[in-house]
Structure formats: C-alpha cells, structure tokens
Design an enzyme around this catalytic site. Structure first.
Site, mmCIF file in Angstrom:
data_model
loop_
_atom_site.group_PDB
_atom_site.id
_atom_site.type_symbol
_atom_site.label_atom_id
_atom_site.label_comp_id
_atom_site.label_asym_id
_atom_site.label_seq_id
_atom_site.Cartn_x
_atom_site.Cartn_y
_atom_site.Cartn_z
ATOM 1 N N ASP A 391 0.845 -1.186 0.000
ATOM 2 C CA ASP A 391 0.000 0.000 0.000
ATOM 3 C C ASP A 391 0.884 1.240 0.000
ATOM 4 O O ASP A 391 2.077 1.180 0.300
ATOM 5 C CB ASP A 391 -0.884 0.015 1.256
ATOM 6 C CG ASP A 391 -2.035 -0.969 1.151
ATOM 7 O OD1 ASP A 391 -2.384 -1.345 0.027
ATOM 8 O OD2 ASP A 391 -2.577 -1.354 2.199
ATOM 9 N N ASP A 696 -4.890 -2.984 4.846
ATOM 10 C CA ASP A 696 -5.392 -2.404 6.095
ATOM 11 C C ASP A 696 -6.911 -2.435 6.197
ATOM 12 O O ASP A 696 -7.467 -2.318 7.278
ATOM 13 C CB ASP A 696 -4.889 -0.968 6.278
ATOM 14 C CG ASP A 696 -5.207 -0.072 5.081
ATOM 15 O OD1 ASP A 696 -6.034 -0.487 4.232
ATOM 16 O OD2 ASP A 696 -4.633 1.018 4.981
ATOM 17 N N ASP A 700 -9.502 -5.978 2.151
ATOM 18 C CA ASP A 700 -8.188 -6.507 1.791
ATOM 19 C C ASP A 700 -8.007 -7.948 2.272
ATOM 20 O O ASP A 700 -7.021 -8.602 1.905
ATOM 21 C CB ASP A 700 -7.073 -5.646 2.403
ATOM 22 C CG ASP A 700 -6.929 -4.308 1.698
ATOM 23 O OD1 ASP A 700 -7.189 -4.259 0.486
ATOM 24 O OD2 ASP A 700 -6.557 -3.327 2.352
#
Length: 1140
Positions: A391, A696, A700
């Site tokens: 990310d 997060d 996901d």
C-alpha cells in the site's frame, strides 16, 4: 457522573428482591448473575423489565451519550466495574509443565529402548557375582544418567520455547477499541473494556464483548464464528424487527454504530463457548520438510544400527564358539545398546528443534523490529519473498496527512484559506461535511500538545484543518447534530467515497466526500466565489479535473467535498430508499477540492532499494489517483524509467495475453480495488512468485489470505485485516517489512548452517561405527560417548547455530523462492569434504596408531602369553606356555620347569609352526591324565590361568580405551571447529566474520570445550576414557583446527574450478520467465511457469472463497469463456501502452 441516570429513575425490580437472586453490588442496580442471564438468553422481556435500554444504562450507572465516568468516586469507575461484573479476560490454558514435557521426551522410542537395555545391564551387573565384582552395573547406571541428561536438556528446550511462544502469542489477543468515557472518545486495549462502556463500532472491527446496540447506521455483523451461519446479521432496534444483541467474537462487516457493553470476559458468549477451544500450533513448511529429512536420515541410521548389531553378534558367536549365556551382558546386550545408540545419534531430532528455536528467537527479535508474527510459518516464508505488493498510505508515507492547498468555491488557493475568505454559507457546508461525514477523531496530549490521529487519516486531515486552521470544534458540531443524523454510509473501496445523511433546514442533506475524479463525475453543480450555486458544465468539469491532475502530479491526495438534498418526507419513496448509498450519491453540488500532503517516509527509498538489490520486486498498489501514485512511486524509487503504471479498471479488464508481458514492468497499480489486489496476488502466485502483500481494510482480507505472507497494518489496519494477516506491521512502515524479509532469510540460513553441521556428524558417526564393526568387531565410540555427541549435535549446536543474528549481506542475495533445495551445492561440498577429512584422521588413529605406536599397541593373546616380560602384570610361570620347536632354547616344551613341578603331561599354551598360539581354558583330564600329583595341583594351574587371562583382558581393554579416548577427543574437537566452519553456507572464505557478535554461539562453544575437559579428566570411569598426555591433547586439538584450513582450501579449489554456467532462465524472476515464454510463443514452458506452483499453499489457513461475482471471471480470456488462460498466451498487436 458516577450517578448518571439520564433523567430516568432507576427501576425498582420486584424480581431482584427475590432471595434466590444475588443482590446487586452497590451502586449498581443490577447484579452480575441477572445481567449475564438476560444477555445469555437474549431475554428481551427481562430487558424491558429492567427498563429497556435507558433503564439498563441507569442500572449500570452509565450515560448513553457520555459513557461511564472514569473518575467516579462511588464505585462505578472501571475498577469498581471489574470487581462487580468481571474483567474482559479469559482463563488461559496453562502451558505444559516442565515435568510433563520431560515425561514426553522420555517416551521417545529410542530412549525407551536405551532405558530397557540400561535396566537389563544394571540388573545383570548387580545379580551376577562375576559381573558385580567387575562393577558391570556402573555402565547401566551411566546410561541411565545419560538418558536423564538428554531428556532434561530436551525438556528445557521445549519448556523455554513454549514460554517464548506463549508470551508472543498473548499479543495476538490485544486489540485497541474505541469507547466513549466521560464524554470523550478514546482508544483502550480490549482487556480494559468494562460492563457499562459505550463502545463505538465500525466496519472491520472485531467485537470483543457482548452488548446491546444503542444506535446503528447500516450495522451488519458476521456471526459465523459463533453460530456457523454464513449470512451476516443486520443489527438494529428490536422495535424495527432487527436483532439488537451483539456478541463477542463476531466482526462488523458493514456500517457503524454504538453499543452498551453488558457482558465481558468469561461471562460473555465467546468466553462461555470458545475460550477453552485452543488448537495446537501446526508445523511450518520448513519444519515439515526437515521432519521428512530427519525421517530419511533416521532410516539410514536404522540400517547402519542393524548391520552393526548383527556383524558384532556373529563375530562374538564365532569367537565364543556358541552363545554362552554367561557372557550375555558383555556380548549381545552390549551390542544392542551400541546399535540403539547409533540410532539415537543418527535420528536428527535437532533439525525440527533448530527450526523451532530459530523461529522463536526470530519472532522475539522481529517484535522489537515492529513485526508481530501471528502465523509461525510467515517467519520463514517471508525470507523467500520474491514480490511485495505494498500500500501507499501509511506504509510508504508517514500517514500524517495535512491539507496544504485546495480549490474552494471556484477559486484555487496555494494554502488553506481563512474561513472568512469563503462565502459564509459555503464555509458552513464545508465545515459540517468535514465534521459530520467522519468517524475519525483527534487526541491531544495535554503535556506535549501533540495531536494523535485515530481513525481514517484522510478524515483526520480534514478535522485538523477545522481545528487548527479554522478554529472549529468538530466535537461540539457532532454533538449538536448527533440527533439529526439519519444514516452513515462508510467509505467503500468500490465507491471511493463516504457520505452521511443529516436532517437540516427542513430537508435531508447528504454530505459526500471522496476521490476527487470520482465525485466530480457525479456533480451537476458547484458553489462559486460569490457563494452561489451554479451548474457544472462539461468544460468546467474538465478544468476541475485538470486541477485535480495538477495537484495529484505533485504528490497530493485530492478529495472532493459535495452535498445534495432530499425532501424529508416523500410518500413515493420506498421504505428502504436510504438503506444503500449508491443511488443517493448523484446530482451533487461541489463545495471544494482539497489537496492533502502525506510525505514519503525518509527511510523508504533506501528500504525499497535494499529490496531491489535483494531480488525482490516492489509494486505499489493504491486506491489513489494514478498521478499521485506515480509521483510517490518515483519518490520512493519504485517506479523506474522503464516501469509502467496501470489503473485498476484497466488492469481488471485487460486480457491475460496482454497483461502477462507487462507484469515484469508493472510497478504501480492505482485506483485499485481490493478485488484488483486479489487478482494481482493470485496471478503472481500462479506464475511461481512468493508474494507478500500489505493491507489495512476489511476488503483486503481476501488478498491477505491469498498471498504467501499477508502483512496487515497495526495502526491503520482493521481487525478483520489483522485476523487475515500472517504478520502485523506495528508501525505501518515499509522499512519494517524489509526487516521481516531479513529475519526470514536469517531463519532459512541458520537452518542450513545447522543442517550441514549435523549431516556431517551423522555421516562420520555412521561410517566410523559401521566400518569398525565390520572390520574388527570394535566400537570406536562407546554408548556414553555417542550420547554426548548426540547432545552436542541435537541441542547445543541447535541453540548455537539457530540463534545467530542476521547480517546485512543476506539482503544482497537472490531470494530462495519456492523451489530452493534445503541443501545447496556448496553445502554438499562442505558435508562430504568435512566428513572425508574427519574419517581420514579417525581411521588413522583407530587403525594406524595401534599398528605403529607401542603406546597404543593392543596385545594379542598369543603375544601376551609368549612374551610375558613385555608386560608388567604377572610373572609368567616357566613352562606354562612352551615352544614345541626342538631347537628352541627358551620355553622349550622338552624342558618345561612348570611341567616338572606340577607333574603335568603337556604345556597348555603352545605356539605352532606358524607362530599362532593355542590357548584354551585348562582341562584337568587333558593336562594331568591320571597323575595324582598333577590332579592335586591342578587348582593352582587353573588359578594361574584365570589370573593370566584376566590380566590379558585388562591389558587389552586399557589399550583399547587409550585408542578410544584419542578417537573420542579428536572427534569432539573436529565437531567444535566444524561448528565454526558451518557458520557459512556459501563459499565465504572468512568463517570468523561476526563470530563474537553471536554471543550464544561462542558461549555454547566454550561450554562444550569445558565439559569435554571435565569428561576427559574427571569422568573417565563413567565414559571409559583414559587420561591423555599433553602431546595427545595437542594432536587432538590440531586435527580439529586443521578442519579450518581444509575447509578454506576446499572453497578456494572450488573457486578455481570452472563454474557450471547458470541457465539464462534461472536468472529471471518467475514473472519474467512467464512473460518471455508468452512473447516467444513457448506454450510448454509457459504452462510450467504458470501452473508449476498453482494450488500450492504455504499457509495453514484455507484459501478464501472468491466473491460471488467471481474474481477470475472479471478477466476476459481469448476465447471469451472467462476461464483463466494457461497456454498459448501471446502479446496482441495494437495494444495500447499503459502509463509509463
């Protein structure tokens, strides 16, 4: 605040006065038993009898608005609540005691065989007089002691390992939750939550206590962990026909809300039903692989033990001329014990132990590096990672977002304008949107003034703008409009926006914020500089999109704030009109676009460069605008000149034959959804990559589960993401991921170190034992010596080699990937060369020294009796042994003084023409015939024979012990310096590098040396060793030290030899090989690349089911079937080049 009643009288409960019910603890109006019963049975009638939600809050001395009072003086503070209703903790199943672990080790089959043999040896040594006189029982006792030591050391290792894992695993259950106390939102650990707390629930949260909902906004809870039902349950007031009870152990899948905590810990549903359900920790892939290897080596050891036993037994039967039971203890029993000991040494129990020690050590150290390992296998798997999908926000950047510029009411500002610069009405809408359309909050440290963000960092940036730039109190605004809030629509990765529906000015106003380019497409109007609402033309929209691109290209995250209105009452609307937001977020009026800066972490560019040097491909997967993503990726060093960036929608629609050639250069995936991340991970895994992925959000979870190593963010991550992950990055920092890679490689390398050390010992011990047994029926190392070797090998060396700290050079090598063998070519060279060196010296000592050195010469029966003057035991009587040669002048059979004095007919011991001796036990009839004088003196003859025979046996045993002592001492010192050599598993020349920084290693090394000295000098009677001279000690040590230059010479010779050329495809990553195969049309090679690792899982967790829409079906195939393409993938002509 201690007696808050919210203007509702505390109900006087008739049934509470019943003597059958426990009285409530003051100041509360309800007892633990009563509350637990209501909660357990979801007893709505009893709940209403208690006064409903308001009555329960009053009975629990809490406010449905402000929560409990932390500083209450009447006993309703958190400590008082724990005393009255229990703490939010579960009883821990105690770990196995030391004695239980010790008993478990004693149940090992090989140790049981040794104990059985020791018992027989001890009993015979005590019961048989002749054996008792020779103290034969001492060997059995010594074996008992050795078994005791080995089992105790093993039990201590297990006990220490269990304590470390228990301490680390306890961290898994600690969760930060949001509560309201004293009117203030705050975060507390889950174990501090008490009955009466007002808890905030949001999408992705794990519910850690039982409760009753106070308010909900589309709250949906997954209760499958308790009920087994796969369908989530929508929560809400019972009056609306919904379920108001919330259970611990469940998870919020949608929406948000508040709940009143009514049961915690063992009194909650989870505590009653699941607290004691604890599963055993499964084996990691490396442990399984080493377990298989240990079994294979054990089978070889078993074969060697069987061969040794039968060879020794057959030789003994031949020598003894049968199977004399009187010599059972010194024959078959001794051989059996020796064979079992060979088996004990051969079975490398230390291999799985070394993995466990290394993993436990690494987990402890990784915690200090902000890596909390949830799944043990992730330690080792992370070391083989070939691709990291990371990310952006918070991982590559600092996650300290600040609004630095923006487009407000038709005008661009290079910094945040003063509130008075904006039209009053428009400014109010921006403030309310930022304050109400948010679940985040700020916590200010009273001492330092530092502001901590809690919740979504983008929302925190807007709150910081309100509080710091404009002086607005967002908490007061939320309190003021709390009752007017109708529905909250949380942020969705698919929508890329969030909204809140509020009653305002006689209408329902939907405040919306989200990704600027997404929101702008839904806007039909905007507020201009005069505060007027004007239609948004296409030209104006394009201009605004250009503004968004300009801000994004400078690395800013862009957010658009807008609103739209609905009539408060509309009979034409269906009842569920406001349940879902998708159709509501249309016809929006834009108020502003803000540019939010989130600086790249200073350490990230170096960390990314380290990964790239280590052969790991780093890809950024973000939901941000592609221009923002590319700018940040270049700043981090992820996006290179020849790299490409794709947007999620384009990636999702791209056929596989187009995507495959692009994958090696794909470095940025922007505007991606969790589904895109899942597809990317799945594709990379199919191609053979070992994929680590960060996440997060709740959505996901599928990608985290699908990856080889799921990395959840400890700060920004939801509990659902953490539950799905293998490792939690406690500081959300990419550099911590690099440390996880380093520790993972360290685990793999340390196991290799121990493996090559142990296999060398195994090989040498088995070769020496079998060759000696076959050649002359001897056992160079006795039982206790072998058990000491086994202790060094299995426990001490595992501790020394498996706990070496990682070195930076580990990150300069290519990852070992999926198919790297445990034993590499340099390791095989090390094992065979070291074994050859040791076998040469050990055989030279065992066979050469007795033949060439009188000090170690073993007297034969013949030489001892025919040359008695060479030995200082007995003065051989003349004539007892004679030489039948008539010309002999010494001990001639014709003039035997012994025969003359005893009246015997023949000298019992005679030397034949070949020089061999005949020495049977004296027989009265053969020796004396009918000679009365001889018969009367035969007792003296028998006694003389017995004394001579015993003296010869003692002399032979002493000589053999001298040789055995030399072999034993040399063997141990060979292993000590072999342990130093084993610290390097490649062709590194300097084996001393980092030696003294590894404290455990040299401490263990010194301990082994110390015990060896003690054994040789003070425990000779037990270990059957003789004192060695100074020269012999020096020779043993020098032979051991010689292993160092020998190993160096082997490596130098290896370097001089021409290297076997590495195949070109081996230098490529799995993705590059697949792309090359696709470009060349090599369908067979592509099929191997694509399918070689398909379906292989390195994790114990089951593969998550794809969403109902089907992830694979989202990618079109060349035949239109939607099936994943496996072969004949070719780059289509005319493909549009993605963003570069």
């Amino acid at each position: 605040m201690g007696n808050i009643t919210d203007d509702v009288e505390r109900p006087a409960l008739a049934h509470a006065a019943s003597s059958e019910r426990e009285p409530p603890v003051q100041p509360f109006g309800v007892s633990l038993g009563q509350l637990s019963s209501i909660s357990e049975h979801k007893d709505n009638a009893a709940w209403q009898e208690l006064g409903g939600l308001q009555g329960a809050a009053s009975a629990l001395c809490t406010s449905l608005h402000d929560g409990i009072s932390p500083a209450a003086a009447d006993g309703s503070d958190p400590e008082g609540r724990r005393a009255a209703f229990g703490a939010n903790k579960f009883k821990q199943i105690p770990p196995k005691s030391f004695f239980k672990l010790w008993f478990g080790n004693l149940r090992d089959p090989t140790l049981i065989m040794l104990m059985a043999a020791a018992m027989i040896s001890t009993i015979l040594g005590v019961a048989v007089p002749a054996e008792r006189e020779d103290s034969a029982w001492s060997e059995g006792v010594a074996i008992w002691v050795a078994v005791l030591v080995v089992s105790l050391v093993g039990a201590f290792n297990d006990w220490n390992k269990d304590r470390q894992f228990q301490k680390l695993n306890a961290q898994k259950d600690i969760i930060e939750v949001k509560v309201i106390r004293g009117g203030q939102q705050q975060t507390v650990p889950n174990y501090e939550v008490v009955v009466g707390d007002l808890m905030l629930l949001d999408t992705g949260d794990k519910i850690i206590a039982d409760g009753y909902v106070v308010e909900t906004h589309g709250l949906v809870v997954d209760e499958a962990s308790l009920t087994g039902e796969s369908d989530p349950v929508k929560k809400g007031p019972v009056e609306s026909g919904m379920e108001p009870w919330v259970r611990s152990g469940t998870q919020v899948t949608e929406g948000s809300g508040r709940m009143l905590v009514v049961a915690v810990g063992e009194h909650s549903e989870w505590g009653r039903t699941m607290a004691l359900v604890v599963g055993e920790v499964g084996e990691t892939p490396l442990q399984e692989k080493l377990g298989w290897l240990a079994t294979a080596i054990g089978k070889l050891g078993f074969i060697a033990a069987v061969i040794s036993f039968f060879v020794l037994l057959i030789r003994w039967i031949i020598v003894e001329g049968g199977f004399p039971m009187s010599k059972f203890a010194e024959g078959p029993l001794e051989f059996f014990i020796f064979a079992v000991t060979i088996l004990v040494v051969a079975v490398p129990e230390g291999l799985p132990l070394a993995v466990t020690i290394s993993l436990a050590y690494s987990m402890k150290k990784m915690m200090k590096d902000n890596n909390f390992v949830r799944v043990l296998a992730a330690c080792e798997t992370m070391g083989g990672a070939t691709a990291i999908c990371s990310d952006k926000t918070g991982t590559l950047t600092e996650n300290r977002m600040t609004v630095v510029k923006g487009y407000f009411c038709g005008q661009m500002y290079s910094e945040v304008p003063a509130l008075l610069q904006l039209p009053a009405a428009a400014a109010e809408e921006v403030v309310l949107n930022a304050a109400l359309n948010s679940k985040a909050f700020l916590i200010t440290d009273e001492k330092t003034g530092k502001i901590d963000f809690v919740g979504n960092r983008t929302e925190c940036a807007l709150l910081l703008m309100l509080q710091k730039n404009w002086g607005q109190d967002y908490k007061a605004l939320r309190d003021m409009h709390h009752a007017a809030t109708v529905e909250v629509y949380g942020f969705s990765s698919e929508r890329k926006m969030a909204s809140v529906l509020v009653r305002r000015n006689g209408a329902l106003r939907l405040y919306n914020k989200g990704a600027a380019e997404m929101v702008l497409t839904r806007c039909t109007a905007m507020i201009n500089a005069a505060g007027e609402t004007v239609p948004m033309t296409e030209a104006m929209r394009e201009e605004l999109l250009g503004t968004v691109t300009a801000m994004a290209s400078s690395g800013l995250r862009t957010l658009c704030l807008a609103y739209t209105d609905f009539p408060e009452n509309d009979s034409s609307r269906p009842a569920d009109y406001f349940d879902k937001p998708h159709h509501l977020e249309e016809n929006l009026t834009m108020t502003c676009i803000v540019g939010i800066k989130d600086p790249v972490r200073k350490e990230v560019p170096d960390a990314v460069a380290t990964c790239q040097r280590a052969g790991i491909t780093v890809r950024m997967v973000t939901g941000d605008n592609i221009h923002t993503a590319k700018h940040i990726a270049r700043e981090c060093g992820i996006l290179t000149d020849d790299g490409i960036a794709l947007e999620g929608p384009d990636f999702r629609k791209m056929p596989e034959e187009e995507l495959l050639p692009l994958l090696p250069r794909l470095q940025v995936l922007a505007r991606s959804s969790p589904r895109d991340k899942y597809i990317l991970v799945q594709t990379l895994k199919k191609l053979g990559e070992v994929v680590a992925v960060t996440g997060d959000g709740t959505n996901d979870a599928p990608a985290l589960k699908e990856s080889d190593v799921g990395l959840a963010m400890g700060i920004a991550g939801t509990e659902v993401a953490k539950e799905a992950a293998d490792i939690v990055i406690m500081d959300d920092n990419f550099s911590s991921i690099v440390k996880a890679v380093l520790w993972g490689r360290s685990v793999f390398t340390n196991i290799r170190k121990f493996l090559q050390f142990q296999l060398t010992i195994n090989l040498v011990a088995l070769i020496v034992a079998v060759v000696a047994a076959i050649s002359n029926g001897e056992t160079p190392l006795n039982v206790l010596q072998l058990l000491w070797v086994n202790l060094i090998m299995d426990s001490l060396a595992a501790l020394a080699l498996a706990t070496e700290a990682p070195t930076p050079d580990l990150l300069t090598k290519r990852p070992h990937g999926r198919d790297e063998p445990l034993i590499s070519r340099p390791m095989w060279k090390f094992i065979f060369s070291s074994a050859a060196y040791q076998c040469f010296w050990l055989f030279l000592i065992f066979y050469g020294m007795p033949a060439k050195l009188d000090r170690f010469k073993i007297p034969s029966q013949c030489s001892w009796f025919t040359n008695p003057t060479e030995y200082d035991f007995y003065n051989m009587p003349a004539g007892y042994c004679c030489n039948p040669d008539p010309a002999a002048t010494v001990n001639s059979c014709n003039s035997s003084a012994y025969l003359q004095s005893t009246g015997g007919l023949v000298s019992w011991c005679q030397v034949d023409a070949s020089g061999d001796c005949s020495f049977p036990e004296p027989n009265q009839e053969a020796f004396c015939g009918t000679n009365t004088t001889c018969i009367e003196g035969f007792g003296a003859v028998q006694q003389t024979w017995d004394n001579l025979y015993k003296d010869w046996q003692d002399d032979e045993e002493t000589a053999k012990k001298d040789i055995s002592s030399m072999v034993f001492n040399t063997f141990i010192f060979c292993q000590l310096f072999n342990m130093v050599n084993a610290r390097k598993v490649e062709n590194e020349l300097n084996v001393f590098s980092g030696l003294f920084s590894s404290h455990v290693f040299w401490v263990v090394w010194v301990i082994i040396v110390g015990f060896q000295v003690i054994i040789m000098f003070f425990l000779g009677g037990i270990f059957k060793v003789e004192h060695l001279s100074g020269l012999e000690w020096l020779i043993s040590i020098l032979i051991g030290i010689g292993a160092l230059p020998m190993c160096l010479l082997t490596k130098l010779l290896t370097r001089l030899l021409p290297e076997r050329p590495e195949k070109a495809h081996k230098k490529l990553s799995a993705t590059e090989r697949a792309a090359a195969a696709a470009a060349s049309g090599n369908s067979q090679e592509l099929s191997r690349s694509w399918c070689g690792c398909f379906g292989r899982k390195n994790k114990a967790a089951p593969e998550p089911a794809a969403p109902a829409s089907g992830l694979d079906s989202e990618r079109p195939s060349n035949d239109g079937s939607g099936a994943p393409l496996v072969v004949d993938l070719k780059l289509a002509n005319g493909t549009q080049e993605p963003h570069a």
